[in-house]
Design a protein around this motif. Structure first.
Motif, mmCIF file in Angstrom:
data_model
loop_
_atom_site.group_PDB
_atom_site.id
_atom_site.type_symbol
_atom_site.label_atom_id
_atom_site.label_comp_id
_atom_site.label_asym_id
_atom_site.label_seq_id
_atom_site.Cartn_x
_atom_site.Cartn_y
_atom_site.Cartn_z
ATOM 1 N N ASP A 15 0.635 -1.178 0.262
ATOM 2 C CA ASP A 15 0.004 -0.056 -0.285
ATOM 3 C C ASP A 15 0.403 1.590 -0.079
ATOM 4 O OD1 ASP A 15 -1.711 2.432 0.305
ATOM 5 O OD2 ASP A 15 -3.133 1.032 1.875
ATOM 6 N N LEU A 16 0.695 2.090 -0.965
ATOM 7 C CA LEU A 16 1.808 2.796 -1.449
ATOM 8 C C LEU A 16 1.652 4.619 -0.395
ATOM 9 C CD1 LEU A 16 4.763 4.150 -2.810
ATOM 10 C CD2 LEU A 16 2.476 5.060 -4.533
ATOM 11 N N PHE A 17 0.226 4.513 -0.136
ATOM 12 C CA PHE A 17 -0.544 5.969 -0.069
ATOM 13 C C PHE A 17 0.237 5.062 2.182
ATOM 14 C CE2 PHE A 17 -2.863 7.651 3.137
ATOM 15 C CZ PHE A 17 -3.572 9.368 2.704
ATOM 16 N N ASP A 18 -0.595 4.451 2.549
ATOM 17 C CA ASP A 18 0.162 3.856 3.617
ATOM 18 C C ASP A 18 1.173 4.176 4.594
ATOM 19 O OD1 ASP A 18 -1.571 3.361 6.226
ATOM 20 O OD2 ASP A 18 -1.052 1.559 6.293
ATOM 21 N N GLN A 19 1.825 3.372 3.281
ATOM 22 C CA GLN A 19 3.368 2.996 4.042
ATOM 23 C C GLN A 19 4.398 5.090 3.548
ATOM 24 O OE1 GLN A 19 5.475 0.793 4.244
ATOM 25 N NE2 GLN A 19 7.494 1.236 3.552
ATOM 26 N N TRP A 20 3.672 5.486 2.804
ATOM 27 C CA TRP A 20 3.774 7.451 2.697
ATOM 28 C C TRP A 20 3.043 7.582 3.820
ATOM 29 C CZ3 TRP A 20 0.718 11.457 2.227
ATOM 30 C CH2 TRP A 20 0.975 12.567 2.710
ATOM 31 N N ASP A 21 2.240 7.718 4.240
ATOM 32 C CA ASP A 21 1.263 8.380 5.588
ATOM 33 C C ASP A 21 2.252 7.703 6.421
ATOM 34 O OD1 ASP A 21 -0.519 9.871 6.386
ATOM 35 O OD2 ASP A 21 -1.497 8.187 7.562
ATOM 36 N N THR A 22 3.028 7.049 6.778
ATOM 37 C CA THR A 22 3.342 6.235 8.184
ATOM 38 C C THR A 22 4.763 7.254 8.506
ATOM 39 O OG1 THR A 22 2.406 4.106 8.059
ATOM 40 C CG2 THR A 22 4.447 4.256 8.858
ATOM 41 N N MET A 23 5.210 6.733 6.574
ATOM 42 C CA MET A 23 6.373 7.548 6.837
ATOM 43 C C MET A 23 6.504 9.204 7.428
ATOM 44 S SD MET A 23 9.244 5.480 4.039
ATOM 45 C CE MET A 23 9.672 4.513 4.670
#
Length: 369
Positions: A228-236
């Motif tokens: 999940d690209l968005f969730d990975q970005w949102d967490t970082m």
């Protein structure tokens, strides 16, 4: 930087590639994924990637994703295209075909523009397709198709994609860090690359340079938890560089060191000059020995070059490969179906004297002459 003396051979491949001693040494310390110093380093990497990719840094962000480059490509394909979207994939090699395969596995509506293995992707054909099919929402293309060494015209393709209001995805796996580009000027929404290519790190993660406003639309679209690209970005983005799942800490530190060495070399422009010089010397030397390149010069990237087999029934790539490995060089077999070829890469910790040594070694081992 010199090649590590413990290396038994030089990797003349499109990645993994030969790295410096200092990049390898960066992996000798164990790091905790929750450590604030480590997470701060991740944030530095993310910021620096954006700075390397565009002058319009406020409009873009970056996200790192565990796995090989293909994992990162699939995270984009599976997270960016909505359920009612349709992808146009421009294909002229194995990696464009892999994007199409990913879309097929993910049940994404798709159309493929196939240009064969030795022709450039053509913006005019894309425009004709977009005029015929208004349902297409996204366009994807590979910048440097290492199947052959082809460099596709991403500026012209992007101009057409944006003229028709499409989201533009570029697989720059083998070119980012080795060929100057600006994602904003090229109108790229999502650019994908990997740790073990032109920035000269080691395998273990990929990264995406994403236009912020386009990435914001991707919440809840992903067809995978881990990718999940968005969730990975949102967490970082909101947890100071934290990865959702265990990160490749040693690889991240090697990449951080590799980015420092890119800056010390003079940045992407200087690295591109070295790669281009490697390529010129390679082609000149191979042509002197009677080899012919697969692609015309105007199609050719400085990343990897395909050569036809010699016109000799005695030539065996397996024998040639073995002799070159004994001489200290690892080459790549060919990957196209229409001709017998092999490939030689120019990237990594490879310099003019290495190319000269390679040509000399090939000349010594011309068993087919």
């Amino acid at each position: 930087m010199t090649t590590a003396t413990k290396n038994p051979y030089l990797l003349l491949t499109p990645g993994p590639l030969t790295t410096t001693d200092s990049v390898k040494s960066a992996m000798l310390i164990d790091w905790c994924t929750w450590d604030k110093e480590y997470n701060g380093l991740v944030q530095e990497i993310r910021s620096e990637l954006v700075q390397l990719s565009t002058q319009h840094t406020g409009d873009y962000t970056s996200v790192l994703m565990q796995g090989s480059g293909s994992f990162c490509v699939e995270s984009v394909i599976g997270s960016v295209i909505p359920s009612n979207g349709k992808l146009a994939v421009l294909v002229n090699g194995a990696y464009g075909a892999r994007i199409a395969q990913m879309a097929g596995v993910l049940n994404i509506d798709m159309v493929v523009l196939d240009f064969g293995e030795t022709e450039r992707a053509d913006a005019a054909r894309l425009e004709a397709l977009l005029q015929q099919d208004a349902e297409i929402t996204h366009v994807a293309v590979v910048h440097g198709e290492t199947t052959t060494g082809m460099l596709n015209p991403i500026r012209e393709i992007g101009a057409i994609a944006k003229q028709y209001g499409k989201t533009y995805i570029v697989d720059a796996m083998s070119t980012f860090g080795g060929i100057e580009l600006d994602v904003a000027e090229l109108q790229i929404d999502f650019l994908i690359s990997s740790s073990n290519k032109c920035i000269q790190g080691v395998p273990g993660f990929g990264f995406v340079i994403a236009k912020r406003e386009e990435l914001a639309l991707c919440r809840g679209r992903a067809r995978s938890l881990a990718l999940d690209l968005f969730d990975q970005w949102d967490t970082m983005e909101h947890q100071n560089g934290k990865w959702r799942f265990t990160s490749p800490t040693h690889v991240v530190h090697a990449f951080y060191q590799a980015m420092k060495e890119l800056a010390e070399e003079g940045g992407i422009a200087k690295r591109q000059q070295r790669y281009e010089n490697n390529h010129r010397l390679l082609v000149k030397g191979m042509e002197r020995l009677g080899f012919r390149t697969l692609l015309p010069a105007e199609y050719q990237s400085p990343i990897i070059t395909s050569f036809y087999y010699p016109d000799s029934t005695e030539f065996s790539f397996e024998t040639f490969y073995k002799r070159m490995k004994e001489e200290g060089f690892v080459l790549y077999p060919g990957k196209i179906t229409s001709a017998q070829t092999f490939r030689i890469g120019n990237i990594g910790d490879v310099h003019e004297h290495d190319i000269e040594r390679l040509v000399e070694a090939i000349e010594r081992n011309r068993f087919w002459s």
